[in-house]
Design a protein around this motif. Sequence first.
Motif, PDB file in Angstrom:
ATOM      1  N   VAL A  20      56.191  32.931  19.802  1.00  0.00           N
ATOM      2  CA  VAL A  20      56.442  33.898  20.881  1.00  0.00           C
ATOM      3  C   VAL A  20      57.552  33.439  21.814  1.00  0.00           C
ATOM      4  N   LEU A  21      57.972  32.178  21.712  1.00  0.00           N
ATOM      5  CA  LEU A  21      59.025  31.669  22.587  1.00  0.00           C
ATOM      6  C   LEU A  21      60.412  32.022  22.073  1.00  0.00           C
ATOM      7  N   ALA A  22      60.514  32.436  20.819  1.00  0.00           N
ATOM      8  CA  ALA A  22      61.811  32.818  20.258  1.00  0.00           C
ATOM      9  C   ALA A  22      62.231  34.175  20.797  1.00  0.00           C
ATOM     10  N   ARG A  23      63.505  34.298  21.122  1.00  0.00           N
ATOM     11  CA  ARG A  23      64.049  35.576  21.588  1.00  0.00           C
ATOM     12  C   ARG A  23      64.904  36.173  20.476  1.00  0.00           C
ATOM     13  N   LEU A  72      59.796  16.614  28.049  1.00  0.00           N
ATOM     14  CA  LEU A  72      59.341  17.448  26.943  1.00  0.00           C
ATOM     15  C   LEU A  72      58.186  16.796  26.182  1.00  0.00           C
ATOM     16  N   LEU A  73      58.248  15.494  25.999  1.00  0.00           N
ATOM     17  CA  LEU A  73      57.175  14.805  25.281  1.00  0.00           C
ATOM     18  C   LEU A  73      55.932  14.652  26.150  1.00  0.00           C
ATOM     19  N   ASP A  74      56.116  14.428  27.443  1.00  0.00           N
ATOM     20  CA  ASP A  74      54.958  14.324  28.347  1.00  0.00           C
ATOM     21  C   ASP A  74      54.170  15.636  28.380  1.00  0.00           C
ATOM     22  N   THR A  75      54.878  16.753  28.310  1.00  0.00           N
ATOM     23  CA  THR A  75      54.228  18.060  28.415  1.00  0.00           C
ATOM     24  C   THR A  75      53.937  18.682  27.042  1.00  0.00           C
ATOM     25  N   LEU A  76      54.142  17.916  25.982  1.00  0.00           N
ATOM     26  CA  LEU A  76      53.961  18.454  24.626  1.00  0.00           C
ATOM     27  C   LEU A  76      52.586  19.069  24.392  1.00  0.00           C
ATOM     28  N   PRO A  77      51.471  18.376  24.691  1.00  0.00           N
ATOM     29  CA  PRO A  77      50.168  19.005  24.433  1.00  0.00           C
ATOM     30  C   PRO A  77      49.979  20.319  25.172  1.00  0.00           C
ATOM     31  N   THR A  78      50.436  20.375  26.417  1.00  0.00           N
ATOM     32  CA  THR A  78      50.317  21.615  27.182  1.00  0.00           C
ATOM     33  C   THR A  78      51.140  22.721  26.541  1.00  0.00           C
ATOM     34  N   LEU A  79      52.365  22.399  26.131  1.00  0.00           N
ATOM     35  CA  LEU A  79      53.199  23.386  25.436  1.00  0.00           C
ATOM     36  C   LEU A  79      52.478  23.940  24.213  1.00  0.00           C
ATOM     37  N   LEU A  80      51.805  23.079  23.481  1.00  0.00           N
ATOM     38  CA  LEU A  80      51.179  23.469  22.216  1.00  0.00           C
ATOM     39  C   LEU A  80      49.790  24.073  22.391  1.00  0.00           C
ATOM     40  N   GLY A  81      49.353  24.240  23.637  1.00  0.00           N
ATOM     41  CA  GLY A  81      48.101  24.949  23.877  1.00  0.00           C
ATOM     42  C   GLY A  81      46.899  24.081  24.130  1.00  0.00           C
ATOM     43  N   LEU A 108      47.632  29.718  23.005  1.00  0.00           N
ATOM     44  CA  LEU A 108      48.628  30.271  23.915  1.00  0.00           C
ATOM     45  C   LEU A 108      49.494  29.134  24.435  1.00  0.00           C
ATOM     46  N   ALA A 109      50.761  29.173  24.079  1.00  0.00           N
ATOM     47  CA  ALA A 109      51.702  28.146  24.514  1.00  0.00           C
ATOM     48  C   ALA A 109      51.903  28.218  26.021  1.00  0.00           C
ATOM     49  N   ARG A 110      52.211  27.069  26.611  1.00  0.00           N
ATOM     50  CA  ARG A 110      52.476  27.010  28.052  1.00  0.00           C
ATOM     51  C   ARG A 110      53.671  26.085  28.278  1.00  0.00           C
ATOM     52  N   ALA A 220      56.827  40.249  35.103  1.00  0.00           N
ATOM     53  CA  ALA A 220      55.985  39.131  35.527  1.00  0.00           C
ATOM     54  C   ALA A 220      55.008  38.736  34.429  1.00  0.00           C
ATOM     55  N   ALA A 221      54.379  39.729  33.804  1.00  0.00           N
ATOM     56  CA  ALA A 221      53.418  39.420  32.742  1.00  0.00           C
ATOM     57  C   ALA A 221      54.098  38.769  31.553  1.00  0.00           C
ATOM     58  N   GLU A 222      55.241  39.319  31.121  1.00  0.00           N
ATOM     59  CA  GLU A 222      55.960  38.746  29.984  1.00  0.00           C
ATOM     60  C   GLU A 222      56.373  37.298  30.260  1.00  0.00           C
ATOM     61  N   THR A 223      56.692  36.997  31.503  1.00  0.00           N
ATOM     62  CA  THR A 223      57.072  35.636  31.877  1.00  0.00           C
ATOM     63  C   THR A 223      55.872  34.705  31.876  1.00  0.00           C
ATOM     64  N   LEU A 224      54.808  35.097  32.555  1.00  0.00           N
ATOM     65  CA  LEU A 224      53.644  34.225  32.724  1.00  0.00           C
ATOM     66  C   LEU A 224      52.886  33.998  31.426  1.00  0.00           C
ATOM     67  N   GLN A 225      52.981  34.927  30.493  1.00  0.00           N
ATOM     68  CA  GLN A 225      52.373  34.693  29.186  1.00  0.00           C
ATOM     69  C   GLN A 225      52.932  33.428  28.555  1.00  0.00           C
ATOM     70  N   ARG A 226      54.191  33.135  28.801  1.00  0.00           N
ATOM     71  CA  ARG A 226      54.852  31.987  28.195  1.00  0.00           C
ATOM     72  C   ARG A 226      54.892  30.774  29.112  1.00  0.00           C
ATOM     73  N   SER A 227      55.269  30.973  30.362  1.00  0.00           N
ATOM     74  CA  SER A 227      55.403  29.829  31.269  1.00  0.00           C
ATOM     75  C   SER A 227      54.052  29.242  31.646  1.00  0.00           C
ATOM     76  N   ASN A 228      53.037  30.096  31.809  1.00  0.00           N
ATOM     77  CA  ASN A 228      51.720  29.659  32.268  1.00  0.00           C
ATOM     78  C   ASN A 228      50.645  29.741  31.194  1.00  0.00           C
ATOM     79  N   GLY A 229      50.979  30.297  30.046  1.00  0.00           N
ATOM     80  CA  GLY A 229      49.956  30.498  29.016  1.00  0.00           C
ATOM     81  C   GLY A 229      48.818  31.357  29.525  1.00  0.00           C
ATOM     82  N   ALA A 230      49.144  32.373  30.323  1.00  0.00           N
ATOM     83  CA  ALA A 230      48.134  33.167  31.032  1.00  0.00           C
ATOM     84  C   ALA A 230      47.397  34.097  30.072  1.00  0.00           C
TER      85      ALA A 230
END
Length: 300
Positions: A20-23, A72-81, A108-110, A220-230
Amino acid sequence: MKTRTWTPPPAYDLGRTLGVLARGPGDPAFRPGRDGSVWRASRTPEGPGTLHVTDHGGRIHAEAWGPGAEWLLDTLPTLLGATDDPGAFTPRHRLVHEAHRRNPGLRLARTGLVLESLIPSVLEQKVTSDEAYRAWRILLQQHGEPAPGPDPRMRVMPSAQAWAMIPSWDWHKAGVDGKRSATIVRAARVAARLEEAAAMDAARASARLQAVPGIGPWTAAETLQRSNGAPDAVTVGDLHLPKIVGYALTGTRGTDDETMLDLLTPYEGQRHRACRLILLSGVTPPRRAPRYSVNDIRAL
């Protein structure tokens, strides 16, 4: 180059989670590898970085380059859900139950990066996906910078300052009208305040984004789905989503936002996840009209 490994939950699906992060195809900041791996170029709080993530039989191996590599490596687990809680979701419709069963590895990626998701979402306002994807590619190629690492095709998106400095004729050549470009410039000028939304709950984060003129509930929703994994950031105001949800759950056509939200009431708190699963089911209403027409403002 720096590396890290992480063990995901069983049956983890890397492609579904990060896809979902690909544009669109040809996104200069996102490239799927032939081996199922994923390449991402990001502008982190520490600077540009490139991340390459591979699933080695249930073990995630990540490589990173550039000033942002450690972030990027510190936040890897969060990125991967890793902070996502799919156990909070209970299917209430047969179709959703089947999609849930078929996609047990979806998380849900974050990303934790607001502007990275906000700007392409603004580009997608009121235009076709192809128009928005093309604009994103052109702007990154012209105003971004080469991504660190071994792939010369990848680009890191411009800094907030660089977004704010793009001249009007370059927006025009990319097919971006004045309303959308002005919204992006306003957002770039308060980027630091917007990035704080990544650590907020969904309601506060949405209000923070919508304080910028030109950003409404859809963006806002389209953004937060990806940035926050909302998981509950359901997209309203979309041309297609209400019709798809309505047809998938009831078999009827022409569903509007209000009816869609009524249908999603059993998934309160998890409405975005429900929509993801409905989309993954592949059930869509048959087309009876031409697709949304493509407009080329460069000809004006």
